[in-house]
Design a protein around this motif. Structure first.
Motif, short mmCIF file in Angstrom:
data_model
loop_
_atom_site.label_atom_id
_atom_site.label_comp_id
_atom_site.label_asym_id
_atom_site.label_seq_id
_atom_site.Cartn_x
_atom_site.Cartn_y
_atom_site.Cartn_z
N GLN A 63 0.87 -1.25 -0.42
CA GLN A 63 -0.19 0.49 -0.11
C GLN A 63 1.17 1.04 0.10
OE1 GLN A 63 -0.27 -2.55 2.64
NE2 GLN A 63 0.02 -1.30 4.49
N ASP A 64 1.95 1.56 -0.26
CA ASP A 64 3.16 2.04 0.30
C ASP A 64 4.08 2.81 -0.97
OD1 ASP A 64 2.22 2.97 2.84
OD2 ASP A 64 3.91 1.64 3.55
N ILE A 65 3.29 1.80 -2.18
CA ILE A 65 4.29 1.79 -2.75
C ILE A 65 3.99 2.79 -4.31
CG2 ILE A 65 4.66 1.22 -5.63
CD1 ILE A 65 4.62 -1.87 -3.79
N ARG A 66 2.52 2.98 -5.11
CA ARG A 66 2.02 4.27 -5.49
C ARG A 66 1.17 5.49 -4.61
NH1 ARG A 66 0.51 0.83 -10.70
NH2 ARG A 66 -1.20 1.17 -9.78
N HIS B 280 10.86 8.84 -6.04
CA HIS B 280 11.23 7.46 -5.65
C HIS B 280 10.98 6.33 -6.35
CE1 HIS B 280 10.67 9.43 -1.31
NE2 HIS B 280 12.13 10.09 -2.29
N GLY B 281 11.68 4.68 -6.49
CA GLY B 281 11.08 3.74 -6.94
C GLY B 281 12.49 3.31 -7.49
N LEU C 83 9.46 2.08 4.73
CA LEU C 83 9.91 2.72 3.51
C LEU C 83 8.04 3.67 2.46
CD1 LEU C 83 12.79 1.47 3.27
CD2 LEU C 83 12.18 3.19 4.54
N ALA C 84 8.31 4.36 2.22
CA ALA C 84 7.66 4.52 0.61
C ALA C 84 7.81 4.75 -0.17
CB ALA C 84 6.20 5.61 1.14
N LYS D 275 8.00 -4.88 -15.70
CA LYS D 275 7.79 -4.08 -14.97
C LYS D 275 8.48 -3.40 -13.81
CE LYS D 275 3.34 -4.49 -17.30
NZ LYS D 275 2.37 -3.17 -17.17
N ARG D 276 8.00 -2.15 -13.60
CA ARG D 276 8.82 -1.91 -12.90
C ARG D 276 7.95 -0.49 -12.01
NH1 ARG D 276 12.05 -5.44 -13.06
NH2 ARG D 276 14.34 -6.43 -12.21
N LYS D 277 8.26 -0.05 -10.36
CA LYS D 277 8.02 0.47 -10.86
C LYS D 277 8.61 2.39 -10.50
CE LYS D 277 6.98 5.11 -7.81
NZ LYS D 277 7.08 5.60 -7.22
#
Length: 191
Positions: A109-112, A153-154, A146-147, A184-186
């Motif tokens: 839930q803290d990725i995007r 960020h990513g 972490l977010a 695929k990656r953020k």
């Protein structure tokens, strides 16, 4: 008078017990246990007399120590993953390398910032990726939370399954320039 090898310690770190050591500068005594009260180098000094106890003390040094705090930006390596979170070994805080090993966790839930329910961990990170993230909470005793919700960020560095360095081609895809395979990656926004 002799001294043991110096060790870097953080505040609150247990240094010894009162039966073995005298509490020196930069330490405090609580319930018979000696703790560090400052960030610095631990030294144990013994006196020449036979009946005197060794003294444990902590001295500040001029070198910079990196300790993650809420709001600081980190650089870390993804160590392992599960569908709900990725474990990260924090390597740098800001531009300062870490002297100690710090662990972080990026929860799904803290990725995007948007469409959090559609995020899949395997489409955001892979073990071995180097990521830039922000410390959002001190977490539990084992790790920082972490977010990567901000655009900058990513993932900043990733290797393809063939072992080649990948380049970002969009905010959610990286490509191997040799084999042209897209994964695929953020991705972190480049500066």
């Amino acid at each position: 008078m002799s001294a043991a090898a110096p060790v870097i310690v953080t505040p609150g770190r247990r240094l010894g017990v009162a039966e073995e050591y005298e509490s020196g500068a930069g330490t405090y005594l609580r319930n018979g246990v000696i703790y560090s009260s400052i960030l610095g180098t631990r030294t144990i000094t013994t006196e020449e007399s036979e009946d005197a106890k060794a003294t444990v003390s902590v001295e500040r040094s001029n070198t910079k120590f990196a300790i993650p705090v809420i709001g600081s930006e980190i650089l870390g390596r993804v160590v392992r993953m599960n569908p709900r979170a990725a474990s990260v070994a924090i390597m740098m805080v800001g531009s300062t390398p870490c002297q100690e090993d710090f662990q972080g966790v990026v929860r799904v839930q803290d990725i995007r910032a948007t469409e959090k329910d559609l995020v899949q961990m395997i489409e955001s990170f892979r073990p071995g990726d180097i990521i830039r993230a922000e410390v959002i909470s001190l977490g539990d005793q084992r790790s920082y939370y972490l977010a990567t919700v901000k655009n900058e960020h990513g993932v900043v560095f990733a290797q393809s399954t063939d072992g080649n360095s990948m380049v970002p081609i969009s905010w959610e895809e990286m490509q191997d320039p040799k084999t042209l395979v897209v994964e695929k990656r953020k991705c972190a926004k480049t500066f």
